[in-house]
Design a protein around this motif. Structure first.
Motif, PDB file in Angstrom:
ATOM      1  N   SER A 128      50.165  19.496 -62.303  1.00 36.81           N
ATOM      2  CA  SER A 128      51.427  18.798 -62.540  1.00 36.81           C
ATOM      3  C   SER A 128      51.252  17.724 -63.610  1.00 36.81           C
ATOM      4  O   SER A 128      50.222  17.045 -63.667  1.00 36.81           O
ATOM      5  N   PHE A 129      52.277  17.561 -64.430  1.00 43.84           N
ATOM      6  CA  PHE A 129      52.261  16.494 -65.425  1.00 43.84           C
ATOM      7  C   PHE A 129      52.174  15.127 -64.747  1.00 43.84           C
ATOM      8  O   PHE A 129      52.873  14.873 -63.763  1.00 43.84           O
ATOM      9  N   GLN A 148      60.972  18.985 -67.342  1.00 40.90           N
ATOM     10  CA  GLN A 148      60.967  20.416 -67.074  1.00 40.90           C
ATOM     11  C   GLN A 148      62.190  21.145 -67.620  1.00 40.90           C
ATOM     12  O   GLN A 148      62.113  22.335 -67.946  1.00 40.90           O
ATOM     13  N   VAL A 149      63.317  20.460 -67.732  1.00 41.33           N
ATOM     14  CA  VAL A 149      64.501  21.126 -68.285  1.00 41.33           C
ATOM     15  C   VAL A 149      64.278  21.410 -69.772  1.00 41.33           C
ATOM     16  O   VAL A 149      64.537  22.525 -70.256  1.00 41.33           O
ATOM     17  N   PHE A 150      63.785  20.415 -70.505  1.00 37.98           N
ATOM     18  CA  PHE A 150      63.433  20.629 -71.915  1.00 37.98           C
ATOM     19  C   PHE A 150      62.368  21.713 -72.044  1.00 37.98           C
ATOM     20  O   PHE A 150      62.472  22.616 -72.882  1.00 37.98           O
ATOM     21  N   TYR A 151      61.345  21.624 -71.214  1.00 40.47           N
ATOM     22  CA  TYR A 151      60.238  22.590 -71.228  1.00 40.47           C
ATOM     23  C   TYR A 151      60.770  24.014 -71.023  1.00 40.47           C
ATOM     24  O   TYR A 151      60.384  24.958 -71.730  1.00 40.47           O
ATOM     25  N   THR A 152      61.683  24.174 -70.071  1.00 39.53           N
ATOM     26  CA  THR A 152      62.265  25.491 -69.795  1.00 39.53           C
ATOM     27  C   THR A 152      63.036  26.015 -70.999  1.00 39.53           C
ATOM     28  O   THR A 152      62.884  27.176 -71.405  1.00 39.53           O
ATOM     29  N   LYS A 162      57.002  32.232 -71.986  1.00 38.84           N
ATOM     30  CA  LYS A 162      55.616  32.374 -71.545  1.00 38.84           C
ATOM     31  C   LYS A 162      55.175  31.319 -70.536  1.00 38.84           C
ATOM     32  O   LYS A 162      54.198  31.524 -69.814  1.00 38.84           O
ATOM     33  N   ASN A 163      55.873  30.183 -70.467  1.00 42.12           N
ATOM     34  CA  ASN A 163      55.430  29.097 -69.585  1.00 42.12           C
ATOM     35  C   ASN A 163      56.238  28.981 -68.292  1.00 42.12           C
ATOM     36  O   ASN A 163      56.144  27.977 -67.597  1.00 42.12           O
ATOM     37  N   ILE A 167      55.941  26.130 -65.125  1.00 40.28           N
ATOM     38  CA  ILE A 167      57.082  25.337 -64.668  1.00 40.28           C
ATOM     39  C   ILE A 167      57.298  25.529 -63.174  1.00 40.28           C
ATOM     40  O   ILE A 167      57.443  24.559 -62.414  1.00 40.28           O
ATOM     41  N   LEU A 168      57.291  26.774 -62.731  1.00 40.05           N
ATOM     42  CA  LEU A 168      57.474  27.063 -61.311  1.00 40.05           C
ATOM     43  C   LEU A 168      56.379  26.414 -60.476  1.00 40.05           C
ATOM     44  O   LEU A 168      56.655  25.852 -59.399  1.00 40.05           O
TER      45      LEU A 168
END
Length: 381
Positions: A128-129, A148-152, A162-163, A167-168
């Motif tokens: 986890s970050f 996580q929203v930006f990351y998604t 791919k990520n 995230i999950l």
């Protein structure tokens, strides 16, 4: 123009990129404004308003605001990667939309700058970050919304998804470590090293805090809205977390006030109060979750009820100006040199309550846009 849009016009007309009226923290501190999540939340709300109403003034304001902060090479005014602050990622969400609408390459470059921080963000041993560099090994519910929203969206649009598993996994860790079976809610923070002064034997802070739960709620429905088709296992697992959280939250919607309270599992306790920002985020969660088919359709009625209760209790007019009150200014855990922020009940109810801060105003407007989606003819109080 209805009362809510009049209120938005009032806030926009008195704001500039370097001194927005909605950033009460900066105003109180007398600090120069820089890239931050509070402004990011407001830009998200304004771009939602633009998308749903078609009113160009909302987009123009947001794009002018972002244009001030993003330079031609993609560098960002006031952004410092070395802080490894997940809050700094939040405003990056709006760059996707302004890039698509403006065609300015600098916004695409700025997305890469922010994504570069995530690539180098310190992590706990579970993957986890960290919430920030000054909070080593700590996971806060807030961070799931901030990053996580930006990351998604980034991995969906630029990396062929791919990520998604990464995230999950970060949501799985929160569910495993921060869920409290005694009340069905989640604690505000978790220290994977179990060394923070506020952490119990399980590494968690003592209490749920409403706005942190709200961030988590909003993160779930926003991420589920951005997931690409064809990843049904991931969608199903995140949906199950969202549905379980919706069921757990319902008993904490106070029958008398129609809202949720600052410390949500202690309704009516001395010092506690119905709080606007977290209630608005919960309402947004119920409204959007129902619209997307993530939550039961009846949740839309719950969300609308919370929104109307916020309006009745805290949307007021003084000297011809509208104000949204009942907003907790800020709350956190630590750091070590600030032991007042210890996650106790007494701490959460001690933080200032303010008006017009974007941490309450932005989710309030996000609820409004969800209600507009269900009422093309318009929404009135």
């Amino acid at each position: 123009m209805n009362v809510i849009e009049t209120y938005v016009e009032q806030i926009m007309s008195g704001s500039s990129p370097d001194r927005p009226l909605w950033n009460i923290e900066k105003i109180k501190q007398g600090k120069v404004n820089g890239w931050n999540y509070i402004d990011g939340c407001m830009m998200i709300a304004l771009l939602n308003l633009h998308k749903i109403t078609g009113e160009k003034r909302y987009y123009d304001f947001a794009e002018n605001f972002l244009d001030y902060y993003v330079f031609d090479d993609g560098s960002i005014r006031g952004f410092n990667e070395k802080e490894y602050n997940l809050d700094s990622i939040c405003e990056g969400r709006v760059l996707f939309d302004v890039y698509a609408l403006s065609g300015k390459e600098k916004y695409r470059k700025a997305m890469d700058v922010l994504y570069g921080q995530l690539l180098r963000q310190p992590r706990t041993h579970e993957g986890s970050f960290w919430h920030k560099a000054i909070y080593p090994n700590q996971v806060w519910l807030d961070g799931l919304y901030m990053a996580q929203v930006f990351y998604t969206r980034y991995t969906t649009e630029f990396e062929s998804c791919k990520n998604y598993e990464d995230i999950l996994n970060q949501f799985r860790t929160v569910r495993k470590r921060m869920y409290d079976p005694k009340n069905g809610l989640y604690r505000h923070g978790y220290d994977a090293s179990r060394t923070a002064f506020w952490a119990g034997e399980d590494g968690c802070s003592r209490n749920p805090w409403l706005r942190s739960l709200g961030w988590f709620c909003a993160a779930l429905v926003d991420i589920l809205g951005y997931l690409a088709p064809g990843h049904e296992d991931i969608r199903a697992e995140l949906t199950a977390i969202a549905q379980d959280l919706a069921s757990s939250l319902l008993p904490y919607v106070d029958g008398e006030t129609g809202m949720l309270w600052q410390v949500p599992d202690q309704i009516g306790r001395e010092g506690n109060y119905p709080e606007t920002s977290g209630s608005a985020m919960a309402a947004y969660f119920f409204l959007k979750g129902a619209r997307l088919g993530i939550l039961d359709k009846g949740c839309a009625q719950v969300g609308e009820g919370i929104f109307r209760s916020i309006c009745a209790r805290y949307l007021t007019e003084t000297d011809g100006k509208l104000n949204l009150g009942g907003i907790c200014l800020v709350a956190g855990l630590g750091p070590e040199n600030n032991r007042r922020r210890d996650g106790s009940y007494e701490y959460y109810i001690s933080e200032p309550v303010v008006e017009n801060d974007a941490k309450g105003l932005a989710p309030f407007l996000m609820c409004y846009t969800e209600l507009l989606l269900s009422r093309p003819q318009g929404f009135t109080l």
